[in-house]
Design a protein around this motif. Sequence first.
Motif, short mmCIF file in Angstrom:
data_model
loop_
_atom_site.label_atom_id
_atom_site.label_comp_id
_atom_site.label_asym_id
_atom_site.label_seq_id
_atom_site.Cartn_x
_atom_site.Cartn_y
_atom_site.Cartn_z
N ALA A 75 0.68 -1.33 -0.11
CA ALA A 75 0.35 -0.24 0.28
C ALA A 75 0.99 1.11 0.33
O ALA A 75 0.38 2.55 -1.41
CB ALA A 75 -1.04 -0.06 1.06
N VAL A 102 -5.41 1.55 -2.46
CA VAL A 102 -6.16 0.37 -1.97
C VAL A 102 -6.31 -0.42 -2.61
O VAL A 102 -6.38 -1.96 -2.21
CB VAL A 102 -7.52 1.30 -1.48
N LEU A 148 -3.51 -2.45 -0.98
CA LEU A 148 -3.86 -2.65 -0.06
C LEU A 148 -4.66 -4.49 -0.60
O LEU A 148 -4.61 -5.89 0.48
CB LEU A 148 -4.81 -1.85 0.64
N ALA A 149 -5.95 -4.40 -1.44
CA ALA A 149 -6.92 -5.21 -1.15
C ALA A 149 -6.18 -6.69 -1.90
O ALA A 149 -6.23 -7.97 -1.32
CB ALA A 149 -7.91 -5.33 -2.34
N ALA A 183 -3.25 -8.41 0.57
CA ALA A 183 -4.54 -8.63 1.28
C ALA A 183 -5.24 -10.32 0.52
O ALA A 183 -4.86 -11.19 1.16
CB ALA A 183 -5.74 -7.98 2.05
N GLU A 230 -9.73 -10.71 6.30
CA GLU A 230 -9.17 -9.15 5.30
C GLU A 230 -8.35 -8.61 4.00
O GLU A 230 -9.46 -7.59 3.59
CB GLU A 230 -7.37 -10.01 5.12
N SER A 278 -11.11 -4.46 2.56
CA SER A 278 -9.78 -4.29 2.17
C SER A 278 -10.15 -4.26 0.69
O SER A 278 -10.02 -2.94 -0.01
CB SER A 278 -8.85 -5.10 2.04
N ALA A 311 -11.92 -0.77 -0.23
CA ALA A 311 -11.05 -0.24 -2.46
C ALA A 311 -12.49 0.03 -3.42
O ALA A 311 -12.61 1.77 -3.82
CB ALA A 311 -10.67 -0.67 -2.74
#
Length: 151
Positions: free
Chosen positions: A13, A54, A57-58, A61, A71, A75, A79
């Motif tokens: 991220a 985002v 991040l997703a 995860a 998780e 995320s 997003a």
Amino acid sequence: MGTIFENVIFLSAAIGWLVAQVLKTLIHMLFTKRFVAERLIGSGGMPSSHSATVCALATAACVQFGAQSFEFAISLILALIVMYDAMGVRRETGIQAKLINEMVEAFAEMGKDNLSPDEKLKEFVGHTPLQVLAGAILGILIALLICGMFA
């Protein structure tokens, strides 16, 4: 026990945001022929650093915990909300700011002393769908690269 800098999800991220901000600054400089330091931390522009962050991040995860994990679900929803907001409310805010700035400038030219075109509203706030898509793709690619490096 590791540090935050060993956390693949955080790194994905953070690096997604950083790369998007640098690219945004370079693209702005390419089109305007001038360096604007505010682009390094500012919102709006190509690509969307919010989307890059985002989506990185997703994606991280998903790679780390799987598509069925809570998780990834959290995320992914985050997003989608961030990207929707960037193209919706924040984009409209930027359009309105541009129009208000033009009106203030016109009124100032008409001799209205109480209005100053020097105090402009921030116009770079939201994103076009293309800017969001570019940020999303960038974030996904960065997360896959970072996750692959730490595999």
